[in-house]
Design a protein around this motif. Structure first.
Motif, PDB file in Angstrom:
ATOM      1  N   GLY A   1       0.810  -1.207   0.000  1.00  0.00           N
ATOM      2  CA  GLY A   1       0.000   0.000   0.000  1.00  0.00           C
ATOM      3  C   GLY A   1       0.846   1.260   0.000  1.00  0.00           C
ATOM      4  O   GLY A   1       2.046   1.229  -0.227  1.00  0.00           O
ATOM      5  N   SER A   2       0.177   2.371   0.261  1.00  0.00           N
ATOM      6  CA  SER A   2       0.838   3.675   0.316  1.00  0.00           C
ATOM      7  C   SER A   2       0.444   4.368   1.605  1.00  0.00           C
ATOM      8  O   SER A   2      -0.686   4.248   2.063  1.00  0.00           O
TER       9      SER A   2
ATOM     10  N   VAL B   1       0.977  11.585  14.332  1.00  0.00           N
ATOM     11  CA  VAL B   1       1.798  10.713  15.153  1.00  0.00           C
ATOM     12  C   VAL B   1       1.287   9.293  14.963  1.00  0.00           C
ATOM     13  O   VAL B   1       0.085   9.041  15.036  1.00  0.00           O
ATOM     14  N   TYR B   2       2.195   8.377  14.706  1.00  0.00           N
ATOM     15  CA  TYR B   2       1.786   6.991  14.488  1.00  0.00           C
ATOM     16  C   TYR B   2       1.322   6.357  15.779  1.00  0.00           C
ATOM     17  O   TYR B   2       2.068   6.270  16.740  1.00  0.00           O
ATOM     18  N   LYS B   3       0.075   5.920  15.796  1.00  0.00           N
ATOM     19  CA  LYS B   3      -0.462   5.166  16.916  1.00  0.00           C
ATOM     20  C   LYS B   3      -0.761   3.740  16.464  1.00  0.00           C
ATOM     21  O   LYS B   3      -1.266   2.946  17.215  1.00  0.00           O
ATOM     22  N   PHE B   4      -0.444   3.461  15.226  1.00  0.00           N
ATOM     23  CA  PHE B   4      -0.841   2.205  14.630  1.00  0.00           C
ATOM     24  C   PHE B   4       0.355   1.262  14.620  1.00  0.00           C
ATOM     25  O   PHE B   4       1.401   1.581  14.099  1.00  0.00           O
ATOM     26  N   VAL B   5       0.186   0.094  15.205  1.00  0.00           N
ATOM     27  CA  VAL B   5       1.301  -0.839  15.296  1.00  0.00           C
ATOM     28  C   VAL B   5       1.129  -2.028  14.368  1.00  0.00           C
ATOM     29  O   VAL B   5       2.048  -2.782  14.158  1.00  0.00           O
ATOM     30  N   GLU B   6      -0.055  -2.214  13.846  1.00  0.00           N
ATOM     31  CA  GLU B   6      -0.306  -3.335  12.958  1.00  0.00           C
ATOM     32  C   GLU B   6       0.256  -3.030  11.582  1.00  0.00           C
ATOM     33  O   GLU B   6       0.063  -1.963  11.040  1.00  0.00           O
ATOM     34  N   LEU B   7       0.985  -3.961  11.041  1.00  0.00           N
ATOM     35  CA  LEU B   7       1.483  -3.833   9.674  1.00  0.00           C
ATOM     36  C   LEU B   7       0.894  -4.960   8.858  1.00  0.00           C
ATOM     37  O   LEU B   7       0.990  -6.107   9.268  1.00  0.00           O
ATOM     38  N   PRO B   8       0.329  -4.723   7.726  1.00  0.00           N
ATOM     39  CA  PRO B   8       0.127  -3.395   7.154  1.00  0.00           C
ATOM     40  C   PRO B   8      -0.868  -2.580   7.984  1.00  0.00           C
ATOM     41  O   PRO B   8      -1.600  -3.126   8.784  1.00  0.00           O
TER      42      PRO B   8
ATOM     43  N   PRO C   1      -5.736   5.899   8.999  1.00  0.00           N
ATOM     44  CA  PRO C   1      -6.503   6.648   7.998  1.00  0.00           C
ATOM     45  C   PRO C   1      -5.662   7.122   6.820  1.00  0.00           C
ATOM     46  O   PRO C   1      -6.212   7.546   5.814  1.00  0.00           O
ATOM     47  N   ALA C   2      -4.341   7.031   6.922  1.00  0.00           N
ATOM     48  CA  ALA C   2      -3.472   7.471   5.825  1.00  0.00           C
ATOM     49  C   ALA C   2      -3.073   6.327   4.899  1.00  0.00           C
ATOM     50  O   ALA C   2      -2.380   6.551   3.916  1.00  0.00           O
ATOM     51  N   HIS C   3      -3.524   5.117   5.174  1.00  0.00           N
ATOM     52  CA  HIS C   3      -3.121   3.953   4.377  1.00  0.00           C
ATOM     53  C   HIS C   3      -4.037   3.762   3.176  1.00  0.00           C
ATOM     54  O   HIS C   3      -5.253   3.854   3.297  1.00  0.00           O
TER      55      HIS C   3
ATOM     56  N   ASP D   1      -2.724  -2.508  -7.656  1.00  0.00           N
ATOM     57  CA  ASP D   1      -1.306  -2.839  -7.835  1.00  0.00           C
ATOM     58  C   ASP D   1      -0.733  -3.559  -6.616  1.00  0.00           C
ATOM     59  O   ASP D   1       0.277  -4.253  -6.716  1.00  0.00           O
ATOM     60  N   ASP D   2      -1.359  -3.371  -5.462  1.00  0.00           N
ATOM     61  CA  ASP D   2      -0.897  -3.997  -4.222  1.00  0.00           C
ATOM     62  C   ASP D   2      -1.451  -5.405  -4.019  1.00  0.00           C
ATOM     63  O   ASP D   2      -1.103  -6.068  -3.038  1.00  0.00           O
ATOM     64  N   LEU D   3      -2.301  -5.873  -4.929  1.00  0.00           N
ATOM     65  CA  LEU D   3      -2.949  -7.176  -4.770  1.00  0.00           C
ATOM     66  C   LEU D   3      -1.958  -8.324  -4.609  1.00  0.00           C
ATOM     67  O   LEU D   3      -2.120  -9.134  -3.684  1.00  0.00           O
TER      68      LEU D   3
END
Length: 138
Positions: A24-25, A33-40, A45-47, A52-54
């Motif tokens: 993703g992008s 400030v990043y509060k998100f720890v899960e990847l992806p 809200p910015a993801h 193309d990411d399929l």
């Protein structure tokens, strides 16, 4: 719907970063400030995910299936359930949307990208100015 909310990385608003990630992008603002720890970053809200990411998302699905199997073999019900929930609630629905040509984003196009009118105003116009040459004579 793919056309109405399609993602155009060139038009990302200047106050947002546009970082292409493995999956993703990220279009976060500099102040976010990043509060998100899960990847992806499915909760961020910015993801943004595009078709193309399929392939990367499908590879991630396989990684989660492997994690679930490891959790089952280890008898770790919590590990298995967390990964199964991620698969069922986020990954597989995102894969389905991407296969249909849609994007996955929490923000709408108007918020993350310039409108056609704004984009046109920001583009340098390559209009050649015609200068009249006056012959001042000798």
């Amino acid at each position: 719907m793919a056309g109405s909310n399609a993602f155009d990385p060139e038009r990302v608003r200047e106050h947002r970063q546009n970082v292409k990630m493995a999956l993703g992008s990220c279009l976060k603002t500099a102040k976010m400030v990043y509060k998100f720890v899960e990847l992806p970053c499915f909760h961020c809200p910015a993801h943004v995910l595009t078709p193309d990411d399929l392939p990367a998302l499908e590879a991630y699905e396989q990684q989660i299936l492997e994690r679930i199997e490891i959790g089952k073999q280890a008898g770790n019900g919590h590990w298995t359930q967390v990964n199964q929930n991620n698969l069922d609630e986020r990954v597989r629905p995102a894969i389905a949307l991407l296969r249909q040509g849609h994007i996955v984003a929490k923000t709408d196009k108007q918020e993350r990208e310039y409108t056609d009118e704004e984009w046109e105003q920001r583009q340098p116009h390559d209009r050649e100015e015609v200068h009249e040459c006056k012959d001042l004579g000798a």
